[in-house]
Structure formats: structure tokens, C-alpha cells
Design an enzyme around this catalytic site. Structure first.
Site, PDB file in Angstrom:
ATOM      1  N   VAL A  15     110.930  52.359 -19.063  1.00 22.55           N
ATOM      2  CA  VAL A  15     110.641  51.292 -18.483  1.00 22.55           C
ATOM      3  C   VAL A  15     112.154  50.870 -17.894  1.00 22.55           C
ATOM      4  O   VAL A  15     112.293  50.350 -16.769  1.00 22.55           O
ATOM      5  CB  VAL A  15     110.174  50.111 -19.147  1.00 22.55           C
ATOM      6  CG1 VAL A  15     109.890  48.956 -18.360  1.00 22.55           C
ATOM      7  CG2 VAL A  15     108.666  50.606 -19.628  1.00 22.55           C
ATOM      8  N   SER A  45     110.083  54.708 -28.256  1.00 22.77           N
ATOM      9  CA  SER A  45     108.746  55.337 -28.004  1.00 22.77           C
ATOM     10  C   SER A  45     108.713  56.147 -26.852  1.00 22.77           C
ATOM     11  O   SER A  45     108.021  57.315 -26.815  1.00 22.77           O
ATOM     12  CB  SER A  45     107.710  53.946 -27.824  1.00 22.77           C
ATOM     13  OG  SER A  45     107.481  53.291 -28.446  1.00 22.77           O
ATOM     14  N   HIS A 225     101.001  55.622 -34.567  1.00 25.88           N
ATOM     15  CA  HIS A 225      99.927  56.347 -34.226  1.00 25.88           C
ATOM     16  C   HIS A 225     100.045  57.873 -34.418  1.00 25.88           C
ATOM     17  O   HIS A 225     101.156  58.316 -34.247  1.00 25.88           O
ATOM     18  CB  HIS A 225      99.614  56.081 -32.714  1.00 25.88           C
ATOM     19  CG  HIS A 225      98.961  57.025 -31.901  1.00 25.88           C
ATOM     20  ND1 HIS A 225      97.789  57.339 -31.930  1.00 25.88           N
ATOM     21  CD2 HIS A 225      99.621  57.675 -30.715  1.00 25.88           C
ATOM     22  CE1 HIS A 225      97.350  58.364 -31.128  1.00 25.88           C
ATOM     23  NE2 HIS A 225      98.678  58.415 -30.236  1.00 25.88           N
ATOM     24  N   TYR A 259      92.617  62.564 -28.267  1.00 27.36           N
ATOM     25  CA  TYR A 259      93.240  63.171 -27.089  1.00 27.36           C
ATOM     26  C   TYR A 259      93.733  64.481 -27.545  1.00 27.36           C
ATOM     27  O   TYR A 259      94.514  64.831 -28.446  1.00 27.36           O
ATOM     28  CB  TYR A 259      93.891  62.224 -26.433  1.00 27.36           C
ATOM     29  CG  TYR A 259      95.183  61.693 -27.033  1.00 27.36           C
ATOM     30  CD1 TYR A 259      96.381  62.365 -26.547  1.00 27.36           C
ATOM     31  CD2 TYR A 259      95.375  60.631 -27.549  1.00 27.36           C
ATOM     32  CE1 TYR A 259      97.580  62.117 -27.299  1.00 27.36           C
ATOM     33  CE2 TYR A 259      96.666  59.864 -28.019  1.00 27.36           C
ATOM     34  CZ  TYR A 259      97.701  60.966 -28.027  1.00 27.36           C
ATOM     35  OH  TYR A 259      99.238  60.563 -28.419  1.00 27.36           O
ATOM     36  N   VAL A 360     104.027  54.767 -21.031  1.00 28.57           N
ATOM     37  CA  VAL A 360     104.439  55.750 -20.198  1.00 28.57           C
ATOM     38  C   VAL A 360     103.422  55.621 -18.740  1.00 28.57           C
ATOM     39  O   VAL A 360     103.989  55.685 -17.721  1.00 28.57           O
ATOM     40  CB  VAL A 360     104.744  57.395 -20.502  1.00 28.57           C
ATOM     41  CG1 VAL A 360     104.785  58.137 -19.420  1.00 28.57           C
ATOM     42  CG2 VAL A 360     105.658  57.314 -21.706  1.00 28.57           C
ATOM     43  N   ASP A 550      93.486  27.849  -8.107  1.00 20.98           N
ATOM     44  CA  ASP A 550      92.869  26.675  -7.480  1.00 20.98           C
ATOM     45  C   ASP A 550      92.710  25.623  -8.553  1.00 20.98           C
ATOM     46  O   ASP A 550      92.550  25.714  -9.775  1.00 20.98           O
ATOM     47  CB  ASP A 550      91.518  27.222  -6.925  1.00 20.98           C
ATOM     48  CG  ASP A 550      90.378  27.463  -8.100  1.00 20.98           C
ATOM     49  OD1 ASP A 550      90.965  27.915  -9.388  1.00 20.98           O
ATOM     50  OD2 ASP A 550      89.179  27.536  -7.869  1.00 20.98           O
ATOM     51  N   THR A 552      92.113  21.233  -9.345  1.00 23.72           N
ATOM     52  CA  THR A 552      91.091  19.964  -8.720  1.00 23.72           C
ATOM     53  C   THR A 552      92.164  18.708  -9.136  1.00 23.72           C
ATOM     54  O   THR A 552      92.508  18.719 -10.317  1.00 23.72           O
ATOM     55  CB  THR A 552      89.786  19.641  -9.707  1.00 23.72           C
ATOM     56  OG1 THR A 552      89.083  20.876  -9.517  1.00 23.72           O
ATOM     57  CG2 THR A 552      89.266  18.646  -9.221  1.00 23.72           C
ATOM     58  N   GLU A 649      81.715  14.738 -14.311  1.00 27.11           N
ATOM     59  CA  GLU A 649      82.582  15.277 -15.415  1.00 27.11           C
ATOM     60  C   GLU A 649      83.015  13.927 -15.997  1.00 27.11           C
ATOM     61  O   GLU A 649      83.682  13.418 -15.414  1.00 27.11           O
ATOM     62  CB  GLU A 649      83.782  16.182 -14.891  1.00 27.11           C
ATOM     63  CG  GLU A 649      83.474  17.619 -14.306  1.00 27.11           C
ATOM     64  CD  GLU A 649      84.474  18.369 -14.035  1.00 27.11           C
ATOM     65  OE1 GLU A 649      85.656  17.874 -14.232  1.00 27.11           O
ATOM     66  OE2 GLU A 649      84.104  19.504 -13.487  1.00 27.11           O
ATOM     67  N   LEU A 650      82.623  13.865 -17.375  1.00 27.69           N
ATOM     68  CA  LEU A 650      83.183  12.668 -18.024  1.00 27.69           C
ATOM     69  C   LEU A 650      84.155  13.305 -18.921  1.00 27.69           C
ATOM     70  O   LEU A 650      84.049  13.894 -19.921  1.00 27.69           O
ATOM     71  CB  LEU A 650      82.020  12.259 -18.607  1.00 27.69           C
ATOM     72  CG  LEU A 650      80.845  11.566 -17.852  1.00 27.69           C
ATOM     73  CD1 LEU A 650      79.573  11.249 -18.872  1.00 27.69           C
ATOM     74  CD2 LEU A 650      81.077  10.759 -16.963  1.00 27.69           C
TER      75      LEU A 650
END
Length: 821
Positions: A15, A45, A225, A259, A360, A550, A552, A649-650
Site C-alpha cells: 500500500v 503482511s 490465517h 483457496y 494486496v 442528502d 433535511t 415526525e415527532l
């Protein structure tokens, strides 16, 4: 050297090396990469990773990361040796359930533009001759998958960027992060301080220790692992050379958490079938002693844990009977609470970034996005599922991280339903209504730690009372999971009587102070300088005009605003954007408050019966807010509805929540009241065409393509993203979010399925549900703009093509009479 910022990257694994390369490609050159281990084989790793790159993922972002990794690594070589061997990828099924899952995975690959095919057992054996054809039912083949040689990638990139002035410093342990005035200034090592304007931690499973140096929680757990290598296999002799290393596709047997990859004439076998093995990095060996077979991230092999996997491997690949496991190790990898990477900047120390829990497979893609964030301020790929600030505070506790990360290890190859909730930990966050919901037999799912009712067993008797046109068809086994026909009854009562919806888990922010209006006006697309009591649906954009949320926004007083947000990312965004000392205070008030949605044609009758305040159409207009009393309880009432029916909506303080629910429930009996859950809510919102951010639209989409142009007020003056939108207005929309109705009236899809136009995959489903009001399944999908209303399309669902039609929206009450009455 140029004038770019001074960057120190902590971690010289795959990375960190990719990030240095991506920054150099964008013109930055004052870069130093440090690692406590030797370079290029650092001992993390990356140094032992088997390098299997399977691109297909349920998440579009993760697939795009992997696809770029393949593209980039194919163009690299390390002194004439390959960095990516594109042998293809094959996932096999040994049960009908897994074969169905491979068809679903094929759908994901098609949705995200990766070529794949589901193949018969005979073809699986042709591709990988070691397979026992009698054991398998089919496979998923992706020809562009393959093997990445991480150590070579790191070496190749290190040489490339070193030629551009990037410095790599191995055997350099970071012991502190220097900062001043809330900004990073350098990295302290045993050899002194490296000055820095930007620090990026790419330290992998050591990341939490680096984050702690600036007080940043990095929710990551190192886990071991197992990886084993067999002795020589006669059937592999002569198939591949030492140089090529592999010629058969990389192979996954997910039913047994296994695997496989070739090592010339031997096989490497990875297993997730064993018990989780958490690792404390502080107890690891010296990081300076590194070789190909000895490094801190390689722990001793525990043969007893591997024994069941070895038995299963021999069943699938009979040629293994003639060999044995000759060597192995338990390699350390990073796991997170939700399995995603961790990307983002510290909320407290500007300039300190992390890019952790990156395998990777996704390394180059993540590095490119982080470089784009640093250089351009935004990633071309949506990152909301990777942002480290996506987690709530309760999800950052060490116990939570440990338990959920270990569970992700256990489930890594499991068939997971989109609605499947975690089993533990639960009941972390409950609304004040929780006790009553349990009494009503609520079936709870979980999100961000919140318990959220999906439907209520107390409403089961109503299913028999449904009018014929409301009776839902039977669902297939997959779509029926975590669902109940009770949702139809709850939707019916919402449309015909009144229902209570618990909206407490939705994030609520309080923004106050003399600078609150200016901040909101700058960060949103709507006009904020409205009268007290106004409610505004608006968008927060990034500089390129992408929809980052988005919202309100309710103006409760001249300098007090309540913001209904989507999650912790919005809180983080507003806090970063609030200028210090500018008279703005931002609080997350979610936990101290509650909200109940009271919706349906009898909603006004109910709330008016409990209040002396005026709830008439003239006295309480649509998209307005008032502070009122309901049953004597102080309530902030907002007249709006996300189910397309009359209602409010309360909002109340949490201590008053239970009494508010009880009062509404008791008085509501005469109006046919029910408690309703998220299953009905999602159906009703789609019938009204209401979007869900993060699912229907992200930063990859602009408001016009997403059907949200009505929320943009270009004339109000400048706001973030306005310049980009001004340019867009002159360019025709190429793709848009479209409403589909499934033609057969019964086939329910769940999201992420590919959509075909004229037999060609052209888009993908975002949200989907059965529309109980219209009596047909609904799906929203991103499609070419040319696919207008009336266009016939097909949705691929578990390998079958389901006909659907692009339809005008909203599907219910387009005149808005119900909601405005």
C-alpha cells in the site's frame, strides 16, 4: 525537488509503495517512505501474502479497486520478472446453494463491468485438471483474475519512484507523530524527526499503534490465517516453470473456506476454516529480522488446526493423496468490524491520514483513491464504505472491534444475505420505544449498533384481512429470507389508517451559533435563509458536484438548525468544515433524543386529539416545523413524510420517548393504528421515488442524474459544488437513476443485480422492494439516459433474466395530494 507538500508514508509494504507511486504520478515529489523492517521485504503482511486477486465483490468500490490493481500490476515487472500472472480465477461449487451463490456473484461481476461466466463441471476440470469432476456442480470463471507477486511489486515501484526522488528508509521505527496547532508537522523516529506536512499511515496490522500516537481510533484486529505448501505433485510436473510459477487458474473452494494456488509443481493452500487467532503486535518478534521464511508477520504453523482443511482439500483435488503438507505458517492479516478498508484523515490532527486493512487485491486501487484525496480533494470512486469515520463511537471499542472482526474472519467465505444481521453483539443501542416494540413481537435487524424493527409479529392477524389486491405473491427462497408478508399488512395500514415508525436511529445533528446559517448555506444546495419553522430537503455535494449526502434541515430559531443526516460521515464533514472561532457549534443529538413517524390518512386525527396546538392544513403546512405539546410532552414536530402519506415526525427528548409512544398507541387504537417496520417503510418510500443515499446515489453521481435536481437552488449564491453543476447544466445527462417495475408482478430482486438493455448489460439495480400499493415489484437502477420511460429491460437474478419496464415516477400519488392534505 518541487514545491509539493512534504509527505511521510509510514509502511513500505504494497500500500505504501503504491501510494508513493500514485503521488509521484500526480506531480508530488517530496516523499519519504519509512518502515521498521528492511526494504523492500519489510516483514509485514505484503511480504508473505499469497497474492490471489479475485476481483468480484458485492461492493462496487471494492471491485473497482481490484480491477485497477490488476490493470496496474500487469504493466509492472521486476528486473524482467512478472508482477502479475493473469492465470484467471475459478470459484467452484459443491452444493446447490453455493452454485446459486456463484450465479449471484456472476451478477455482481457483470454489474461492475468484470467479464465472468458460470461454467459446467466439465469446463471447470478443463480449466483446472486437478479437480474431481464428481465433487463439483459448476464454477465461476473470471479470466482477468490472477496472481500478484507483492514483493516484486514493492521492489519495482520503489525503483520507479526512487528515480523521481522518493526516499525509502528501512529499519526506521516510528516512535511518535509531531504536531502543532492541530496539524501534523513530522514523524519522530529513533534517528530524529522527519518534517512533514502530510503523514499517511500504511502500517497494516501495526496501524492501530500508529493511530494511537495522534489519539485516533483505528478499528482493526490482526488475525492469523493458515497457509500451507504441499510436496511435489506429479500432475503438475512440467506444467509450469520456475519463472512462470503458475499456469492454472487460482482456485477457491469457499464451501470449505479454502483457496489454492500453484508454486510450480506444488500447491499452496490457504484456509479460513480454523478458529480465529487474534494477535497482539506488541508480542511479535523483532521486525528487523526478515527473510523469505522468517518475519514478524509469519507465526508458527499449527498443524492440528489445518487437519480438517487438508482432508477437504484432498476430496476436491484427489492428486493431493500422493503428497503431504511439507511446510506452512500462520500469516497475520488485518480484519475490521465490517470487513472494509480504513481510509481517512484524523478528525483531531489535520494532515494525518490512514490507509489500513488493505489487502494486496485492492492495494493499487486504494492507493490511487488516497492519492486523489490528497492531491485533488476527492476520489473518483465512492469511498463512503471505506471511510474510517463511518463507524459510531460504540463500534470503536476494543471489545466490539475484536468480536466483530473475528466474526468477519469466520464468515469471510459464507453466503451472506443482504439483510442478514450480525448475531452478536446486539442491543448496543435501543430507542426509548424498544420495550414496547418487543412486546409487539418486533423482528429486529441491526444497523450501526441500532436495533431496528423490520416488522411486528403482532400484526400477523392483519395478513388475513388484506384486500385481494394487497395480498403479496409468494417469494423465492432467497428473497423470502429476513422478510415476512406482515410487511404488506403494515404498508396497507399506513396507506389506509395510521402507523408508528421508529425513526430514532437516523442521525440528528444540532448546528447552532451565529455562523450556523452561513455554514449550512455554503455546504448545501438549498436556500437556508428561510423563516423559522422551515424544513428544507437539500444535498451536500463535493467540489465535483457529486452527492456526498442528502439532508433535511429544520430552522428552529434564528441560529439553531436541526439536521437530519445519514450517519457519522456527515457529522465528521460538518465538523471539519466549521471554521474555528466562527461561532458554530455542532452536536450529535441522536442518542439524547428520539423520533416517531406518525403517518397515514388518520395521522392528523391522532395527533390533534392529543394536542392543543393547531395541526390543521392551514395551521401546520407541509415541510414546516413547530414546537408543540403532544399529551403534555414537549415535541418538535416536522410535517414531512418518507412514506408518501400525511403525517409528522415527532421529536422528543429520550426521557419522554416511552410516554410519547404510549400516548400515541393508546389513542391510536380508535384509528386502527399499527406499529410498522423498515420492510414496509422501504416499500413505501420506493413507491414515492424517495432516494436512499449510499445506495441509490453517492459521490459518483450528480443531482440531475440522480433525479434530485429539484433540491438544487443555483440562484441562491455560491455553495460547494456549484461551479461543477453550472458546467453540468450544459451537458446532457448520460446515465440516470430510473424506476423499473417488474413485468411478472411477483419476482422480487434485492439490489446489485445487472440490468440488460437490448441484451447488453448496461446498468445495475440499487434499491428494490415489492410495491404493496401497486401490487408489483419495484427496482431502481442506473441506466443509460436513452433508456426512457417504456423501455423494456431485463434484470439478471441468479442467472435468470427477469423482464421489467422503465416507468415514470413516482408510482403512487404523483400529484402529492395525500401528503399535502
Amino acid at each position: 525537488m518541487g514545491t509539493s507538500p512534504r509527505v511521510v508514508i509510514i509502511g513500505a509494504g504494497i500500500v505504501g509503495a503504491n501510494l508513493a507511486d500514485e503521488l509521484v504520478a500526480r506531480g508530488w515529489d517530496a516523499i519519504t517512505v519509512v518502515d521498521q523492517g528492511p526494504v523492500p521485504l519489510t516483514g509485514g503482511s505484503s511480504s508473505h501474502a499469497p497474492g490471489l486477486v479475485f476481483q468480484t465483490n458485492a461492493a462496487k468500490t471494492m471491485t473497482e479497486f481490484a480491477r485497477y490493481t490488476v490493470e496496474k500490476f500487469l504493466g509492472l515487472e521486476d528486473e524482467g520478472r512478472w508482477c502479475f500472472n493473469q492465470v484467471g480465477g475459478l470459484e467452484v461449487a459443491t452444493t446447490p446453494a453455493r452454485l446459486a451463490e456463484l450465479h449471484r456473484r456472476h451478477g455482481w461481476a457483470t454489474s461492475w463491468g468484470v467479464d465472468s461466466s458460470v461454467v459446467e463441471p466439465r469446463e471447470c476440470v478443463r480449466l483446472h485438471p486437478l479437480l474431481d469432476e464428481k465433487q463439483i456442480l459448476g464454477g465461476l470463471y473470471v479470466p482477468t483474475d490472477g496472481l500478484a507477486k507483492a514483493s516484486r511489486v514493492v521492489a519495482a515501484l520503489a525503483r520507479r519512484v526512487a528515480a523521481r526522488g522518493v526516499q525509502f528508509r528501512g529499519l526506521t521505527k516510528v516512535i511518535g507523530i509531531e504536531q502543532s496547532g492541530g496539524r501534523v508537522t513530522g514523524v519522530r523516529t529513533a534517528d530524529g524527526v522527519l518534517p512533514a506536512d502530510i503523514v499517511v499511515s500504511c502500517a497494516g496490522f501495526w496501524g492501530p499503534e500508529i493511530g494511537a500516537m495522534v489519539g485516533m481510533d483505528v478499528p482493526l484486529l490482526p488475525l492469523a490465517h493458515q497457509y500451507a505448501k504441499t510436496g511435489r505433485i506429479r500432475e503438475l510436473a512440467g506444467r509450469s516453470t520456475e519463472f512462470a510459477e503458475a499456469s492454472l487458474p487460482i482456485l477457491r473452494h469457499q464451501e470449505q473456506d479454502l483457496y489454492f494456488r500453484e508454486h510450480v509443481d506444488r500447491l499452496g493452500i490457504g484456509s479460513y476454516a480454523h478458529r480465529p487467532m487474534p494477535v497482539d503486535p506488541r508480542e511479535l518478534p523483532d521486525s528487523t529480522r526478515v527473510s523469505a521464511t522468517e518475519m514478524p508477520s509469519m507465526l508458527p504453523f499449527t498443524a492440528a488446526d489445518f487437519a480438517p482443511s487438508w482432508k477437504q482439500a484432498r476430496l476436491l483435488l484427489p492428486s493431493l493423496e500422493a503428497t503431504e503438507v511439507e511446510e506452512g505458517f500462520n500469516g497475520i492479516f488485518s480484519f475490521t468490524p465490517d470487513g472494509g478498508p480504513l481510509i481517512g484523515e484524523s478528525a483531531e490532527v489535520a494532515g494525518f491520514w490512514i490507509a489500513e486493512a488493505v489487502w494486496v487485491t485492492h492495494s493499487a486501487g486504494v492507493a490511487r483513491s488516497v492519492a486523489q484525496l490528497l492531491v485533488n480533494g476527492r476520489s473518483e470512486i465512492d469511498l463512503h464504505g471505506c471511510d474510517v469515520h463511518r463507524f459510531e463511537q460504540v463500534q470503536l471499542s476494543p471489545d466490539y472491534v475484536s468480536e466483530t472482526a473475528q466474526q468477519n474472519f469466520v464468515e469471510i467465505y459464507d453466503i451472506v444475505h443482504p439483510l442478514q444481521p450480525r448475531l452478536s453483539p446486539r442491543d448496543l443501542r435501543v430507542s426509548p420505544f424498544h420495550a414496547r416494540q418487543r412486546e409487539l413481537g418486533a423482528v429486529f435487524l441491526e444497523n450501526a449498533g441500532w436495533e431496528r424493527p423490520h416488522w411486528f409479529e403482532a400484526n400477523a392477524d392483519l395478513v388475513a384481512q388484506l384486500p385481494p389486491e394487497w395480498v403479496p405473491p409468494a417469494r423465492d427462497e432467497w428473497a423470502a429470507r429476513f422478510h415476512s408478508p406482515i410487511a404488506a399488512a403494515e404498508a396497507w395500514r399506513t396507506r389506509t389508517a395510521v402507523a408508528l415508525y421508529d425513526m430514532t436511529p437516523l442521525k440528528r445533528l444540532e448546528i447552532t451559533g451565529s455562523g450556523a446559517l452561513a455554514l449550512l448555506d455554503r455546504l448545501t444546495t438549498g436556500k437556508m435563509d428561510k423563516s423559522v419553522g422551515s424544513v428544507t430537503y437539500t444535498l451536500a455535494l463535493d467540489e465535483a458536484g457529486g452527492v456526498r449526502s442528502d439532508l433535511t434541515v429544520t430552522r428552529l430559531s434564528e441560529n439553531t438548525f436541526q439536521v437530519g443526516a445519514n450517519g457519522n460521515l456527515d457529522l465528521d464533514h460538518f465538523r471539519r468544515q466549521a471554521p474555528p472561532g466562527d461561532g458554530v457549534r455542532i452536536r450529535d443529538i441522536t442518542g439524547g433524543t428520539c423520533c416517531v413517524g406518525v403517518w397515514g390518512p388518520r395521522a392528523r386525527d391522532l395527533v390533534q386529539a392529543l394536542s392543543g396546538d393547531d395541526f390543521s392544513p392551514e395551521g401546520f403546512k407541509y415541510f414546516r416545523a413547530k414546537r408543540v405539546r403532544v399529551g403534555g410532552i414537549p415535541v418538535t414536530a416536522l410535517r414531512l413524510s418518507y412514506v408518501g402519506e400525511l403525517g409528522w415526525e415527532l421529536y422528543a427528548s429520550a426521557d419522554n420517548g416511552l410516554r410519547l409512544w404510549d400516548l400515541l398507541w393508546a389513542r391510536g387504537q380508535q384509528y386502527g393504528i399499527v406499529a410498522a417496520g423498515r420492510a414496509a417503510f422501504n416499500s413505501l418510500r420506493l413507491e414515492k421515488g424517495y432516494r436512499a443515499w449510499g445506495t441509490d446515489m453517492t459521490t459518483e453521481h450528480d443531482p440531475y442524474a440522480a433525479g434530485l435536481g429539484f433540491a438544487v437552488r443555483m440562484r441562491k449564491g455560491d455553495f460547494v459544488g456549484r461551479a461543477a453543476l453550472h458546467h453540468m447544466s450544459a451537458v446532457p445527462v448520460e446515465r440516470r437513476l430510473s424506476c423499473l417495475v417488474i413485468d411478472d408482478g411477483r419476482s422480487v430482486v434485492l439490489g446489485q443485480e445487472p440490468v440488460y438493455v437490448d441484451g447488453v448489460p448496461c446498468g445495475y439495480v440499487t434499491s428494490a422492494a415489492f410495491g404493496h400499493t401497486i401490487g408489483a415489484p419495484i427496482a431502481y437502477a442506473w441506466l443509460p439516459a436513452a433508456a426512457g420511460v417504456g423501455t423494456r429491460v431485463e434484470i439478471e437474478y441468479f442467472g435468470a433474466r427477469i423482464p421489467a419496464t422503465v416507468t415514470a415516477e413516482p408510482l403512487v400519488a404523483p400529484e402529492m395530494a395525500r401528503i399535502r392534505c
